[in-house]
Design a protein around this motif. Structure first.
Motif, PDB file in Angstrom:
ATOM      1  N   LEU A 116       3.147  -7.172  -5.982  1.00 16.42           N
ATOM      2  CA  LEU A 116       3.079  -5.564  -5.442  1.00 16.42           C
ATOM      3  C   LEU A 116       1.662  -5.077  -5.478  1.00 16.42           C
ATOM      4  CD1 LEU A 116       6.350  -4.166  -7.260  1.00 16.42           C
ATOM      5  CD2 LEU A 116       6.071  -5.215  -4.702  1.00 16.42           C
ATOM      6  N   THR A 117       0.849  -5.323  -6.530  1.00 18.50           N
ATOM      7  CA  THR A 117      -0.457  -5.111  -6.662  1.00 18.50           C
ATOM      8  C   THR A 117      -1.386  -5.638  -5.545  1.00 18.50           C
ATOM      9  OG1 THR A 117      -0.768  -6.626  -8.462  1.00 18.50           O
ATOM     10  CG2 THR A 117      -0.355  -4.159  -8.787  1.00 18.50           C
ATOM     11  N   SER A 118      -0.993  -6.741  -5.006  1.00 16.64           N
ATOM     12  CA  SER A 118      -1.903  -7.317  -3.810  1.00 16.64           C
ATOM     13  C   SER A 118      -1.611  -6.582  -2.448  1.00 16.64           C
ATOM     14  CB  SER A 118      -1.223  -8.824  -3.748  1.00 16.64           C
ATOM     15  OG  SER A 118      -0.207  -9.163  -3.202  1.00 16.64           O
TER      16      SER A 118
ATOM     17  N   LEU B 146       5.237  -0.279   1.628  1.00 13.76           N
ATOM     18  CA  LEU B 146       6.300   0.483   0.847  1.00 13.76           C
ATOM     19  C   LEU B 146       7.598  -0.373   0.995  1.00 13.76           C
ATOM     20  CD1 LEU B 146       5.579   4.055   1.453  1.00 13.76           C
ATOM     21  CD2 LEU B 146       5.132   2.739  -0.775  1.00 13.76           C
ATOM     22  N   ARG B 147       7.970  -0.808   2.286  1.00 12.74           N
ATOM     23  CA  ARG B 147       9.007  -1.806   2.526  1.00 12.74           C
ATOM     24  C   ARG B 147       8.986  -2.998   1.806  1.00 12.74           C
ATOM     25  NH1 ARG B 147      11.028  -0.604   7.962  1.00 12.74           N
ATOM     26  NH2 ARG B 147      11.704  -2.889   8.354  1.00 12.74           N
ATOM     27  N   SER B 148       7.913  -3.706   1.562  1.00 10.16           N
ATOM     28  CA  SER B 148       7.777  -4.884   0.915  1.00 10.16           C
ATOM     29  C   SER B 148       8.044  -4.524  -0.582  1.00 10.16           C
ATOM     30  CB  SER B 148       6.242  -5.457   1.169  1.00 10.16           C
ATOM     31  OG  SER B 148       6.231  -5.845   2.513  1.00 10.16           O
ATOM     32  N   ILE B 149       7.394  -3.431  -1.185  1.00 16.76           N
ATOM     33  CA  ILE B 149       7.907  -3.234  -2.481  1.00 16.76           C
ATOM     34  C   ILE B 149       9.212  -3.035  -2.827  1.00 16.76           C
ATOM     35  CG2 ILE B 149       7.482  -1.254  -4.242  1.00 16.76           C
ATOM     36  CD1 ILE B 149       4.578  -0.858  -3.089  1.00 16.76           C
ATOM     37  N   LEU B 150       9.895  -2.294  -1.809  1.00 15.57           N
ATOM     38  CA  LEU B 150      11.258  -2.031  -2.339  1.00 15.57           C
ATOM     39  C   LEU B 150      12.168  -3.416  -2.116  1.00 15.57           C
ATOM     40  CD1 LEU B 150      12.269   1.153  -0.026  1.00 15.57           C
ATOM     41  CD2 LEU B 150      11.941   1.065  -2.622  1.00 15.57           C
TER      42      LEU B 150
ATOM     43  N   VAL C 272       6.521  -0.050 -11.435  1.00 14.04           N
ATOM     44  CA  VAL C 272       6.517   0.124  -9.911  1.00 14.04           C
ATOM     45  C   VAL C 272       6.458   1.518  -9.490  1.00 14.04           C
ATOM     46  CG1 VAL C 272       8.163  -0.174  -7.860  1.00 14.04           C
ATOM     47  CG2 VAL C 272       8.254  -2.058  -9.920  1.00 14.04           C
ATOM     48  N   SER C 273       6.948   2.330  -9.945  1.00 13.64           N
ATOM     49  CA  SER C 273       6.658   3.671  -9.714  1.00 13.64           C
ATOM     50  C   SER C 273       5.203   4.035  -9.953  1.00 13.64           C
ATOM     51  CB  SER C 273       7.577   4.630 -10.694  1.00 13.64           C
ATOM     52  OG  SER C 273       6.886   5.035 -11.762  1.00 13.64           O
TER      53      SER C 273
END
Length: 249
Positions: free
Chosen positions: A36-38, A51-55, A180-181
């Motif tokens: 996520l941090t990448s 954001l889509r990828s994070i979800l 994540v938030s």
């Protein structure tokens, strides 16, 4: 069979199994946070896809059916869905609105807690308001949500919704959702600064290109900025004008 010989009933065996499950979860969560941090979180244009990828990653890590990001409306009377990911259907949607007046207990919980972990969402006093209109129609039994912050103020929420039997959220899962938030909150803050800086650059360019003399002064009337047209029309360059009161020129 002698109960003493039953490995499955051995407390030590159960403890080892639980530790193994815990280690697997933590490794999966760690790998997810690294991923996520990448993401391209500093680029406003790339943020929607990020954001889509994070979800998708967050939902897969927690093995939940639905994960979504919501932001407060400008008047802060509601939250609007930025993106909703449904794992089985592999689809994304947005635009749904939840009004604070309809769900006061939930909105209050968002302002007061680092995480809203509802093992039985229909019975939990913070989320039971959703039971008839949202939880039961979608088959949602458990919710794990964490508020999003913008410059220290709650500005939205990331939601995780489990379908099936009520689920008891573990401490590491709660910590993961908070992490994540924080990633999402940082992304929104960076994007906000980027847009503000872009707006200031455009304003500065417009002022510098103006044919009319323009100045900016502090509350005492001292000049702190002049545009090129001021120099052309008055003969004073910026170094001569800045720091002085217009009456002394």
């Amino acid at each position: 069979m002698d109960p003493c010989l039953d490995v499955s009933a051995n407390p030590l065996h159960e403890l080892r199994a639980e530790l193994s499950r815990f280690e697997e979860r933590v490794i999966r969560q760690r790998d997810a946070l690294v991923l996520l941090t990448s993401q391209q979180l500093a680029d406003c244009d790339a943020l929607p896809q990020a954001l889509r990828s994070i979800l998708e990653v967050s939902a897969a890590t927690l093995s939940v059916e639905r994960a979504s990001i919501w932001k407060y409306t400008n008047d802060r009377t509601a939250i609007e869905c930025v993106d909703l990911h449904e794992s089985r259907r592999r689809r994304h949607s947005a635009g749904f609105v939840l009004r604070a007046a309809d769900y006061p207990a939930y909105f209050t919980a968002l302002l007061r807690a680092d995480v809203v972990a509802a093992d039985d969402a229909s019975a939990d006093p913070r989320t039971c308001e959703f039971a008839e209109s949202y939880l039961r129609p979608h088959g949602i039994q458990s919710m794990l949500d964490a508020p999003l912050h913008l410059n220290g103020v709650v500005d939205g929420v990331i939601c995780h919704e489990h379908i099936g039997a009520p689920r008891q959220w573990t401490a590491d899962e709660k910590s993961f959702v908070v992490a994540v938030s924080n990633v999402i909150s940082l992304a929104f803050e960076r994007c906000g600064r980027q847009r503000a800086e872009s707006a200031l650059s455009l304003q500065a360019a417009a002022l510098n290109a103006a044919d009319d003399a323009m100045v900016i002064a502090d509350r005492a009337g001292t000049l702190v900025w002049v545009n090129p047209a001021f120099t052309r029309l008055t003969g004073y360059n910026a170094s001569e004008a800045i720091g002085k009161n217009p009456s002394s020129l």
